[in-house]
Design an enzyme around this catalytic site. Sequence first.
Site, mmCIF file in Angstrom:
data_model
loop_
_atom_site.group_PDB
_atom_site.id
_atom_site.type_symbol
_atom_site.label_atom_id
_atom_site.label_comp_id
_atom_site.label_asym_id
_atom_site.label_seq_id
_atom_site.Cartn_x
_atom_site.Cartn_y
_atom_site.Cartn_z
ATOM 1 N N ASP A 1 0.856 -1.185 0.000
ATOM 2 C CA ASP A 1 0.000 0.000 0.000
ATOM 3 C C ASP A 1 0.896 1.241 0.000
ATOM 4 O O ASP A 1 1.697 1.426 0.918
ATOM 5 C CB ASP A 1 -0.864 -0.054 1.265
ATOM 6 C CG ASP A 1 -1.804 1.115 1.394
ATOM 7 O OD1 ASP A 1 -1.711 2.085 0.616
ATOM 8 O OD2 ASP A 1 -2.641 1.069 2.312
ATOM 9 N N VAL B 1 -6.058 4.487 -6.083
ATOM 10 C CA VAL B 1 -4.949 4.945 -5.240
ATOM 11 C C VAL B 1 -5.127 6.415 -4.831
ATOM 12 O O VAL B 1 -4.757 6.812 -3.725
ATOM 13 C CB VAL B 1 -3.599 4.675 -5.955
ATOM 14 C CG1 VAL B 1 -3.406 5.544 -7.161
ATOM 15 C CG2 VAL B 1 -2.445 4.798 -4.997
ATOM 16 N N ASP B 2 -5.728 7.196 -5.697
ATOM 17 C CA ASP B 2 -5.976 8.613 -5.402
ATOM 18 C C ASP B 2 -6.849 8.748 -4.143
ATOM 19 O O ASP B 2 -6.526 9.506 -3.219
ATOM 20 C CB ASP B 2 -6.687 9.231 -6.619
ATOM 21 C CG ASP B 2 -6.621 10.739 -6.658
ATOM 22 O OD1 ASP B 2 -5.825 11.322 -5.908
ATOM 23 O OD2 ASP B 2 -7.371 11.335 -7.447
HETATM 24 P P1 ADP Z 1 -5.370 5.075 -12.833
HETATM 25 O O1 ADP Z 1 -6.666 5.839 -12.972
HETATM 26 O O2 ADP Z 1 -4.148 5.910 -13.138
HETATM 27 O O3 ADP Z 1 -5.402 3.788 -13.583
HETATM 28 P P2 ADP Z 1 -5.883 3.685 -10.287
HETATM 29 O O4 ADP Z 1 -5.906 4.276 -8.926
HETATM 30 O O5 ADP Z 1 -7.170 3.138 -10.818
HETATM 31 O O6 ADP Z 1 -5.243 4.804 -11.251
HETATM 32 O O7 ADP Z 1 -4.831 2.505 -10.328
HETATM 33 C C1 ADP Z 1 -3.452 2.668 -10.409
HETATM 34 C C2 ADP Z 1 -2.779 1.517 -9.682
HETATM 35 O O8 ADP Z 1 -2.790 1.756 -8.275
HETATM 36 C C3 ADP Z 1 -3.464 0.154 -9.866
HETATM 37 O O9 ADP Z 1 -2.452 -0.833 -10.050
HETATM 38 C C4 ADP Z 1 -4.173 -0.061 -8.532
HETATM 39 O O10 ADP Z 1 -4.311 -1.450 -8.216
HETATM 40 C C5 ADP Z 1 -3.175 0.576 -7.603
HETATM 41 N N1 ADP Z 1 -3.619 0.931 -6.240
HETATM 42 C C6 ADP Z 1 -4.867 1.115 -5.746
HETATM 43 N N2 ADP Z 1 -4.809 1.434 -4.430
HETATM 44 C C7 ADP Z 1 -3.482 1.440 -4.084
HETATM 45 C C8 ADP Z 1 -2.739 1.666 -2.883
HETATM 46 N N3 ADP Z 1 -3.343 1.982 -1.736
HETATM 47 N N4 ADP Z 1 -1.384 1.587 -2.940
HETATM 48 C C9 ADP Z 1 -0.736 1.286 -4.093
HETATM 49 N N5 ADP Z 1 -1.371 1.065 -5.253
HETATM 50 C C10 ADP Z 1 -2.729 1.134 -5.249
#
Ligand code: ADP
Length: 181
Positions: free
Chosen positions: A13, A36-37
Amino acid sequence: MPNAPKIELVQGDITQQDTEALVNAANSHLAGGGGVDGAIHRAGGPAIMGELKEKYEGCPTGSAVITGGGNLKAKYVIHAVGPRYMGSPRDAALLKSAHLKSLELCTAHNVKSVSFCAISTGIYGYPLEEASPIAIETAADYLKAHPEIQLIRFVLFDSKTYQAYKTALKELSASGSLENR
Ligand code: ADP
């Protein structure tokens, strides 16, 4: 002794990382969202969104902006806007640029350690086997020219993503491009 490895891969994470900066996968409105945002804004608290609203009117795809880290361990969050995958040659240039601008912000703010998530590979649909070599090669090239950066860590949320980045790092290493850093 060769230099210590400066690119590190972990499954986990990104909000829990202790690097000086985290790179978020933001959207061009910098409006917060899912994935992740959402996790970064939840963990970092409202100060991050407050600073985004105060300082920036969005961010073009392929670029990045920086704020403080709020309640996170990281001092800074870099909000990078990767492309939505369209299957066009422009995708790769924009994904590379999102990584590069993030690294340039590290240099500008004297950040020596940074964690990246897998930008664009979630909701934005970028195939992992195409995105991972772009991310890793951009990091490796930047390190060659910027020895002041001590660590670039990719924090991959699930094992499929971790495996794809691991393969990309192995292939780059086998090609000899990781040497002479
Ligand atoms: P995008 O819209 O740029 O594709 P996302 O948030 O949907 O962004 O996903 C980008 C990556 O971050 C994906 O591989 C997702 O599984 C991952 N992700 C989601 N939550 C977390 C987290 N807490 N820490 C690290 N990576 C994460």
